[in-house]
Scaffold this motif. Structure first.
Motif, short mmCIF file in Angstrom:
data_model
loop_
_atom_site.label_atom_id
_atom_site.label_comp_id
_atom_site.label_asym_id
_atom_site.label_seq_id
_atom_site.Cartn_x
_atom_site.Cartn_y
_atom_site.Cartn_z
N ARG A 182 -18.06 1.79 -79.52
CA ARG A 182 -17.54 1.38 -78.21
C ARG A 182 -16.35 0.47 -78.48
O ARG A 182 -16.46 -0.50 -79.25
N VAL A 183 -15.22 0.80 -77.87
CA VAL A 183 -14.01 0.01 -78.03
C VAL A 183 -13.65 -0.56 -76.67
O VAL A 183 -13.43 0.19 -75.71
N ASP A 184 -13.62 -1.89 -76.58
CA ASP A 184 -13.27 -2.58 -75.33
C ASP A 184 -11.84 -3.09 -75.42
O ASP A 184 -11.43 -3.66 -76.44
N PHE A 185 -11.08 -2.87 -74.35
CA PHE A 185 -9.68 -3.28 -74.26
C PHE A 185 -9.53 -4.27 -73.11
O PHE A 185 -9.81 -3.94 -71.96
N ALA A 186 -9.06 -5.47 -73.41
CA ALA A 186 -8.72 -6.42 -72.35
C ALA A 186 -7.50 -5.88 -71.60
O ALA A 186 -6.78 -5.01 -72.14
N PRO A 187 -7.24 -6.35 -70.40
CA PRO A 187 -6.03 -5.89 -69.69
C PRO A 187 -4.78 -6.08 -70.55
O PRO A 187 -4.57 -7.15 -71.13
N GLY A 188 -4.00 -5.02 -70.68
CA GLY A 188 -2.77 -5.07 -71.46
C GLY A 188 -2.94 -4.97 -72.96
O GLY A 188 -1.96 -4.87 -73.70
N ALA A 189 -4.18 -4.96 -73.48
CA ALA A 189 -4.41 -4.92 -74.93
C ALA A 189 -4.02 -3.57 -75.50
O ALA A 189 -4.14 -2.54 -74.84
N ALA A 190 -3.55 -3.59 -76.75
CA ALA A 190 -3.12 -2.35 -77.42
C ALA A 190 -3.62 -2.31 -78.85
O ALA A 190 -3.72 -3.34 -79.52
#
Length: 136
Positions: free
Chosen positions: A52-60
């Motif tokens: 599972r890969v979680d991305f914060a807003p705007g994260a790349a």
């Protein structure tokens, strides 16, 4: 006894330092990875890994490759995927994407809310799941 205890403490500290260095170098800011499954396949030298890969807003997560195929399934939010030799793709929750082995790609969260994917890798065993790809 003391020597064994000291060796155990030194090994533990070394392992913690190596893990911290890997996490600092391999985890871009705003990205969280949780390995949910790792299991041998019926093909010798191959395994399946789910993360599972979680991305914060705007994260790349920059350009990288995998030692096998990836199937990315967006769990929440939307994720934009870019490729060196193919048009970009933006997916929303419930959509998935097949990424062939060794294909350089990047992913980012273009939204203002968190996003997450379930990445399923069918890869060669004993190789790093992610290899950063130098920019051209």
């Amino acid at each position: 006894m003391k020597t064994t205890k000291h060796a155990l403490i030194a090994a533990t500290l070394l392992a913690l330092t190596a893990t911290s260095l890997w996490a600092a170098n391999a985890q871009p800011a705003g990205i969280g990875r949780h390995e949910a499954l790792r299991h041998d396949l019926d093909v010798p030298g191959r395994e399946v890994v789910q993360v599972r890969v979680d991305f914060a807003p705007g994260a790349a997560f920059g350009m990288h490759t995998h030692p096998g195929i990836e199937v990315a399934y967006v769990l929440e939010g939307s994720l934009a995927y870019t490729f060196e030799d193919a048009p970009p793709v933006t997916l929303k929750a419930g959509q998935s994407l097949f990424i062939p082995a060794g294909t350089p790609h990047a992913a980012h969260n273009p939204g203002n809310t968190p996003a997450a994917e379930l990445a399923t890798y069918l890869v060669e065993k004993d190789k790093p799941i992610v290899a950063l790809h130098p920019a051209r």
